[in-house]
Scaffold this motif. Structure first.
Motif, PDB file in Angstrom:
ATOM      1  N   TYR A  12     -51.999  21.028  -7.111  1.00  0.00           N
ATOM      2  CA  TYR A  12     -51.128  21.136  -8.518  1.00  0.00           C
ATOM      3  C   TYR A  12     -51.217  22.588  -8.718  1.00  0.00           C
ATOM      4  O   TYR A  12     -52.040  23.125  -8.715  1.00  0.00           O
ATOM      5  CB  TYR A  12     -51.607  20.439  -9.763  1.00  0.00           C
ATOM      6  N   LYS A  13     -50.192  23.152  -9.355  1.00  0.00           N
ATOM      7  CA  LYS A  13     -50.112  24.525  -9.651  1.00  0.00           C
ATOM      8  C   LYS A  13     -50.167  24.533 -11.336  1.00  0.00           C
ATOM      9  O   LYS A  13     -49.262  24.102 -12.009  1.00  0.00           O
ATOM     10  CB  LYS A  13     -48.666  25.204  -9.304  1.00  0.00           C
ATOM     11  N   VAL A  14     -50.984  25.297 -11.646  1.00  0.00           N
ATOM     12  CA  VAL A  14     -51.182  25.672 -13.292  1.00  0.00           C
ATOM     13  C   VAL A  14     -51.315  26.930 -13.355  1.00  0.00           C
ATOM     14  O   VAL A  14     -52.264  27.626 -13.213  1.00  0.00           O
ATOM     15  CB  VAL A  14     -52.477  24.933 -13.658  1.00  0.00           C
ATOM     16  N   GLY A  15     -49.844  27.525 -13.802  1.00  0.00           N
ATOM     17  CA  GLY A  15     -49.891  28.868 -13.988  1.00  0.00           C
ATOM     18  C   GLY A  15     -50.116  29.653 -12.613  1.00  0.00           C
ATOM     19  O   GLY A  15     -49.399  29.053 -11.604  1.00  0.00           O
ATOM     20  N   ASP A  16     -50.966  30.466 -12.292  1.00  0.00           N
ATOM     21  CA  ASP A  16     -51.313  31.305 -11.348  1.00  0.00           C
ATOM     22  C   ASP A  16     -52.252  30.394 -10.589  1.00  0.00           C
ATOM     23  O   ASP A  16     -52.491  30.883  -9.365  1.00  0.00           O
ATOM     24  CB  ASP A  16     -51.874  32.643 -11.395  1.00  0.00           C
ATOM     25  N   GLN A  17     -52.973  29.462 -10.777  1.00  0.00           N
ATOM     26  CA  GLN A  17     -53.866  28.765 -10.107  1.00  0.00           C
ATOM     27  C   GLN A  17     -53.374  27.580  -9.425  1.00  0.00           C
ATOM     28  O   GLN A  17     -52.521  26.936  -9.916  1.00  0.00           O
ATOM     29  CB  GLN A  17     -55.047  28.241 -11.174  1.00  0.00           C
ATOM     30  N   GLU A  18     -54.204  27.324  -8.330  1.00  0.00           N
ATOM     31  CA  GLU A  18     -53.879  26.161  -7.560  1.00  0.00           C
ATOM     32  C   GLU A  18     -54.916  25.019  -7.738  1.00  0.00           C
ATOM     33  O   GLU A  18     -56.236  25.570  -7.535  1.00  0.00           O
ATOM     34  CB  GLU A  18     -53.542  26.227  -6.200  1.00  0.00           C
TER      35      GLU A  18
END
Length: 227
Positions: A12-18
């Motif tokens: 899952y991508k949350v903003g710039d984070q995976e």
């Protein structure tokens, strides 16, 4: 074999984070077995169940359910596969409060457009399989937790699915109700269904034909159980 994962992962991508919910996983789900998927909260076990249930697409890898490669199906085709091949049983029962037990079990067949006479015959058979015919005219609020879960299993069974997926089906149940529900699921597996049960409760291990453990998104096989 009813389902097969080949290096399947979910990110899952949350903003710039995976966020990696499931690390690359290769495994099979066989016909005629109760597979226990065990692990703590947040481990990735519900993600694995959702992939098997064709609710999520894999981020990577290839997934087959009932001979169809999920990666190649569109949303409409996925919905048809879910309705025709998969039965779902949830911790919260998911019964419709204004409907009787019987009408709750009828509902999936109405969604499929099954004719009334056949639908009622199949509903009766499903309720008989979970020993709930004598409570068929009662509303969910008139049933115990164990009885509601057995009706929920009948709802999953009535479409004659090949694969039954259960997400914490005994979390709200007392010890006696837990045993009744798990014995029922084990019986369905012995009769040829594929049953997958997600749980964090080690008491359920004795009912399983096979166990996989999920922790930090990593799926690990546990030694086969003989009983």
């Amino acid at each position: 074999m009813i389902a097969k994962l080949e290096e399947v992962s979910k990110v899952y991508k949350v903003g710039d984070q995976e966020i990696v919910a499931l690390q690359p996983t290769t495994m099979e789900v066989k016909e005629g077995e109760l597979l226990l998927i065990i692990g703590p909260s947040g481990s990735g076990k519900t993600t694995l169940l959702s992939l098997l249930g064709c609710v999520l697409y894999p981020s990577k890898g290839r997934l087959w359910v009932d001979g169809q490669e999920i990666n190649r199906l569109n949303e409409r085709q996925l919905a048809h596969l879910r309705l025709s091949t998969i039965g779902f049983v949830f911790q919260s029962f998911n019964l419709l409060a204004p409907l009787t037990a019987e009408d709750n079990v009828l509902m999936p067949l109405r969604l499929q457009g099954v004719k009334n006479a056949e639908a009622r015959q199949r509903t009766q058979k499903a309720l008989e399989m979970v020993d709930m015919m004598d409570r068929r005219k009662q509303l969910p609020k008139q049933l115990s937790g164990g009885q509601q879960q057995r009706v929920a299993i009948a709802c999953a069974l009535v479409t004659n699915p090949k694969l039954i997926l259960c997400d914490e089906p005994t979390a709200s149940l007392d010890k006696d109700s837990l045993d009744v529900v798990m014995q029922e699921l084990r019986h369905l597996a012995n009769e040829g269904k594929s049953v997958c049960v997600v749980t964090h409760d080690p008491r359920l291990e004795k009912y399983a034909h096979r166990i996989v453990s999920v922790n930090n998104g990593i799926v690990t096989a546990v030694d086969k159980i003989d009983h």
